[in-house]
Design an enzyme around this catalytic site. Structure first.
Site, PDB file in Angstrom:
ATOM      1  N   TYR A  51      15.704  29.908   8.133  1.00  0.00           N
ATOM      2  CA  TYR A  51      14.541  30.668   8.581  1.00  0.00           C
ATOM      3  C   TYR A  51      14.493  30.748  10.099  1.00  0.00           C
ATOM      4  O   TYR A  51      14.685  29.754  10.797  1.00  0.00           O
ATOM      5  CB  TYR A  51      13.249  30.028   8.071  1.00  0.00           C
ATOM      6  CG  TYR A  51      12.993  30.246   6.607  1.00  0.00           C
ATOM      7  CD1 TYR A  51      12.797  31.524   6.090  1.00  0.00           C
ATOM      8  CD2 TYR A  51      12.935  29.160   5.735  1.00  0.00           C
ATOM      9  CE1 TYR A  51      12.555  31.721   4.727  1.00  0.00           C
ATOM     10  CE2 TYR A  51      12.688  29.344   4.374  1.00  0.00           C
ATOM     11  CZ  TYR A  51      12.499  30.627   3.888  1.00  0.00           C
ATOM     12  OH  TYR A  51      12.264  30.818   2.547  1.00  0.00           O
ATOM     13  N   LYS A  77       0.842  -1.203   0.000  1.00  0.00           N
ATOM     14  CA  LYS A  77       0.000   0.000   0.000  1.00  0.00           C
ATOM     15  C   LYS A  77       0.872   1.246   0.000  1.00  0.00           C
ATOM     16  O   LYS A  77       2.086   1.181   0.185  1.00  0.00           O
ATOM     17  CB  LYS A  77      -0.914  -0.012   1.222  1.00  0.00           C
ATOM     18  CG  LYS A  77      -0.172   0.028   2.544  1.00  0.00           C
ATOM     19  CD  LYS A  77      -1.118   0.029   3.733  1.00  0.00           C
ATOM     20  CE  LYS A  77      -0.341   0.038   5.048  1.00  0.00           C
ATOM     21  NZ  LYS A  77      -1.208   0.133   6.223  1.00  0.00           N
ATOM     22  N   MET A  81      11.838  24.453   2.218  1.00  0.00           N
ATOM     23  CA  MET A  81      11.150  23.662   1.207  1.00  0.00           C
ATOM     24  C   MET A  81      12.116  22.926   0.283  1.00  0.00           C
ATOM     25  O   MET A  81      11.886  21.763  -0.080  1.00  0.00           O
ATOM     26  CB  MET A  81      10.224  24.550   0.373  1.00  0.00           C
ATOM     27  CG  MET A  81       9.403  23.784  -0.661  1.00  0.00           C
ATOM     28  SD  MET A  81       8.350  24.832  -1.654  1.00  0.00           S
ATOM     29  CE  MET A  81       7.143  25.358  -0.433  1.00  0.00           C
TER      30      MET A  81
END
Length: 353
Positions: free
Chosen positions: A250, A34, A298
């Site tokens: 950040y 799965k 990101m």
């Protein structure tokens, strides 16, 4: 081209299945594929795991996909069906639905073109899916009254098979309750398969171990003779020299205690690396261990190059996999290896090795 990539080893998956086979003995293995084979790619996993006795997926769509790939093995639907029509599709595809609630029992009463093999799930303490064990006889009576039932396997899923408390109580409750039925049964996930022979039953359902990660916090994959199937790799794309007090990333959540070199790696949460991984999460640079610094962004993260004068732009970085078990990264990030492997995003190129 951005240097990040995931290396997927079909040989490692096949090796891990052989480990499962040796442990399982006569128990049949329903390889769990799965979630896109835990992020490794469904078609790759099917090729690597051909020696399994069956495959377990989540949805009828996945089952249909496997049949389109030419898979002839039994296919188990781990959440069963979500409408009466899906039971008819199961019959057409020879997929085995897992029945866990009264609504699904109601749907079984309608005739189908072909007989169905069923797994019937009972709750042994997780309280997620499954009938109460006390209702076993009444559930079986309803199933036996349904048309076109070819066979039944009873199953449960343990909440703490990977923990020190183990499975003694729920396994005993399950086995004692089903003993009079003489039906086949399935209880073992990877953890129960590896640690509790009494739970092996007729069908085991190995998942995470097939991808080379340990299900246990106190035992490494290497100790279990498992090989990592996925290695997430990238490179250093920039090198910076910090002075004492300079911040990184950040929020400047990490500040250099002294002058130090750091590297920027082309990998971030947009690739599936956990944003919540804190400073100190292990990575390999040029095959040597170091740590992340500051917040993951990101597309990039930063690593400590203080003791690596040889590191430079282009130096290879392993985020997890060969040489750095994914469970070590998961532990540092306060998550589990399953999440990291499943989180690999579509933008990461995949190379089979």
């Amino acid at each position: 081209m951005r240097p990040i990539k995931a290396l997927i080893s079909l040989d490692a998956m096949a090796h891990n299945l052989r480990v499962a086979r040796r442990v399982a003995g006569a128990t049949k293995l329903m390889a769990v594929v799965k979630a896109n084979a835990y992020g490794h790619g469904l078609s790759r996993a099917i090729r690597a795991l051909q020696a399994a006795d069956g495959f377990a997926v989540l949805t009828i769509e996945e089952a249909a996909n496997l049949r389109q790939m030419g898979v002839q093995h039994p296919i188990l639907l781990l959440e069963g069906v979500f409408s009466p029509d899906e039971l008819h599709l199961c019959a057409e595809l020879n997929a085995w639905p897992m029945i866990h609630c009264n609504q699904q029992l109601d749907w079984l009463m309608h005739p189908r073109a072909k007989p169905l093999q069923l797994f019937i799930k009972f709750d042994s303490g997780m309280h997620r899916l499954g009938f109460p064990l006390a209702e076993l006889d009444s559930v079986l009576a309803r199933v036996n009254a349904a048309p076109d039932i070819a066979g039944i396997t009873l199953m449960t899923h343990f909440a703490q098979a990977d923990e020190a408390v183990g499975i003694a109580q729920p396994l005993q409750a399950f086995q004692s309750r089903i003993a009079h039925t003489n039906l086949s049964w399935s209880t073992a996930n990877s953890a129960a398969l590896l640690r509790y022979p009494a739970a092996h039953g007729n069908w085991a359902r190995p998942g995470i171990m097939l991808y080379g990660a340990s299900p246990f916090a106190d035992t490494t994959a290497a100790e279990l003779n498992l090989k990592p199937a996925m290695t997430l790799m990238s490179e250093i794309i920039a090198v910076q020299t910090l002075q004492a007090g300079d911040g990184v990333g950040y929020g400047l959540s990490y500040r250099a205690p002294h002058a130090m070199r750091i590297g920027t790696v082309a990998c971030g949460y947009g690739d599936g690396y956990p944003r919540h991984a804190p400073t100190g999460t292990p990575v390999l640079v040029n095959g040597k261990g170091t740590r992340t610094l500051g917040r993951v962004s990101m597309d990039m993260l930063c690593v400590d190059l203080s003791d690596m004068p040889e590191a430079r732009i282009g130096s290879p970085v392993v985020l997890w996999g060969a040489g750095l078990p994914v469970e070590e990264v998961a532990l540092a990030a306060e998550t589990i290896s399953y999440e990291l492997l499943c989180a690999l995003t579509a933008r990461v190129p995949v190379e089979e090795i």
